[in-house]
Motif scaffolding. Structure first.
Motif, PDB file in Angstrom:
ATOM      1  N   ARG A  92       0.825  -1.211   0.000  1.00 24.83           N
ATOM      2  CA  ARG A  92       0.000   0.000   0.000  1.00 24.83           C
ATOM      3  C   ARG A  92       0.853   1.253   0.000  1.00 24.83           C
ATOM      4  NH1 ARG A  92      -5.622  -0.898   2.972  1.00 24.83           N
ATOM      5  NH2 ARG A  92      -5.919  -3.041   2.320  1.00 24.83           N
ATOM      6  N   SER A  93       2.060   1.157   0.519  1.00 26.05           N
ATOM      7  CA  SER A  93       2.954   2.307   0.624  1.00 26.05           C
ATOM      8  C   SER A  93       3.712   2.517  -0.682  1.00 26.05           C
ATOM      9  CB  SER A  93       3.946   2.067   1.763  1.00 26.05           C
ATOM     10  OG  SER A  93       5.052   2.909   1.637  1.00 26.05           O
ATOM     11  N   ASN A  95       6.332   4.400  -1.110  1.00 26.19           N
ATOM     12  CA  ASN A  95       7.769   4.311  -0.835  1.00 26.19           C
ATOM     13  C   ASN A  95       8.248   2.868  -0.742  1.00 26.19           C
ATOM     14  OD1 ASN A  95       8.077   7.086  -0.853  1.00 26.19           O
ATOM     15  ND2 ASN A  95       7.769   7.279   1.349  1.00 26.19           N
ATOM     16  N   GLU A  96       7.443   2.000  -0.165  1.00 27.54           N
ATOM     17  CA  GLU A  96       7.818   0.584  -0.065  1.00 27.54           C
ATOM     18  C   GLU A  96       7.896  -0.042  -1.459  1.00 27.54           C
ATOM     19  OE1 GLU A  96       6.137  -3.529   1.974  1.00 27.54           O
ATOM     20  OE2 GLU A  96       5.453  -1.601   2.767  1.00 27.54           O
ATOM     21  N   ASN A  97       6.929   0.288  -2.312  1.00 26.90           N
ATOM     22  CA  ASN A  97       6.951  -0.231  -3.681  1.00 26.90           C
ATOM     23  C   ASN A  97       8.147   0.302  -4.468  1.00 26.90           C
ATOM     24  OD1 ASN A  97       4.661  -1.913  -3.608  1.00 26.90           O
ATOM     25  ND2 ASN A  97       3.324  -0.150  -3.854  1.00 26.90           N
TER      26      ASN A  97
END
Length: 167
Positions: A92-93, A95-97
């Motif tokens: 969902r983030s 930045n994480e993706n």
């Protein structure tokens, strides 16, 4: 079905060919001095919104660094990229993706953009622009790709990619 699979694989490979990550590989983003056609690019983009022309230039100058070029892409563009490129569930983030993408791109040693040329641009309406770009990559692979930019909340963002030319 085999034909569809082959076409899907080709599209995915072409898409992946232009994506990469500077942080993990040490490759610097393109600079104005690295791009020999800057004057030609500005001439080609003269008939479109000047703010969009700036976004186009910044997107391609930072093309090898998702941490930078993602600032010039819509959430739809990024989500489509992540769905095509990343295995498993999409976080969902944002930045994480982006971090996952950068890591995978580095592991797969994705080719780097070394030069580009805007072949054609067209302002479709006040909220949409299309450009046709010839791209040259680090392994001398060249392609022509069409991009769509949309004005989203008063900012121009890359919102779609089409391999080949638009009609």
């Amino acid at each position: 079905m085999k034909q569809f699979h082959k076409i899907s694989c080709i599209i995915l490979l072409v898409f992946l060919a232009g994506c990469g990550d500077r942080e993990a590989t040490g490759t610097e983003p393109l600079t104005k001095n690295d791009v020999q056609q800057n004057n030609e690019i500005k001439k080609e983009l003269v008939d479109i919104d000047p703010q969009a022309a700036d976004v186009i230039q910044l997107f391609f100058e930072n093309y090898n660094d998702i941490y930078k070029w993602s600032n010039y892409a819509s959430s739809n563009y990024l989500e489509a990229l992540f769905r095509e490129f990343l295995e498993g569930p999409i976080a969902r983030s944002l930045n994480e993706n982006i971090d996952k993408y950068a890591k995978v791109a580095n592991e797969k040693n994705i080719r780097k953009l070394t030069n580009y040329e805007i072949i054609r641009s067209r302002q479709i309406n006040e909220d949409e622009i299309r450009i046709l770009v010839k791209r040259l990559f680090s392994d001398n692979y060249t392609d022509q790709t069409s991009f769509r930019l949309k004005k989203i909340e008063n900012e121009w963002k890359f919102d779609g990619v089409f391999y080949g030319d638009w009609k």
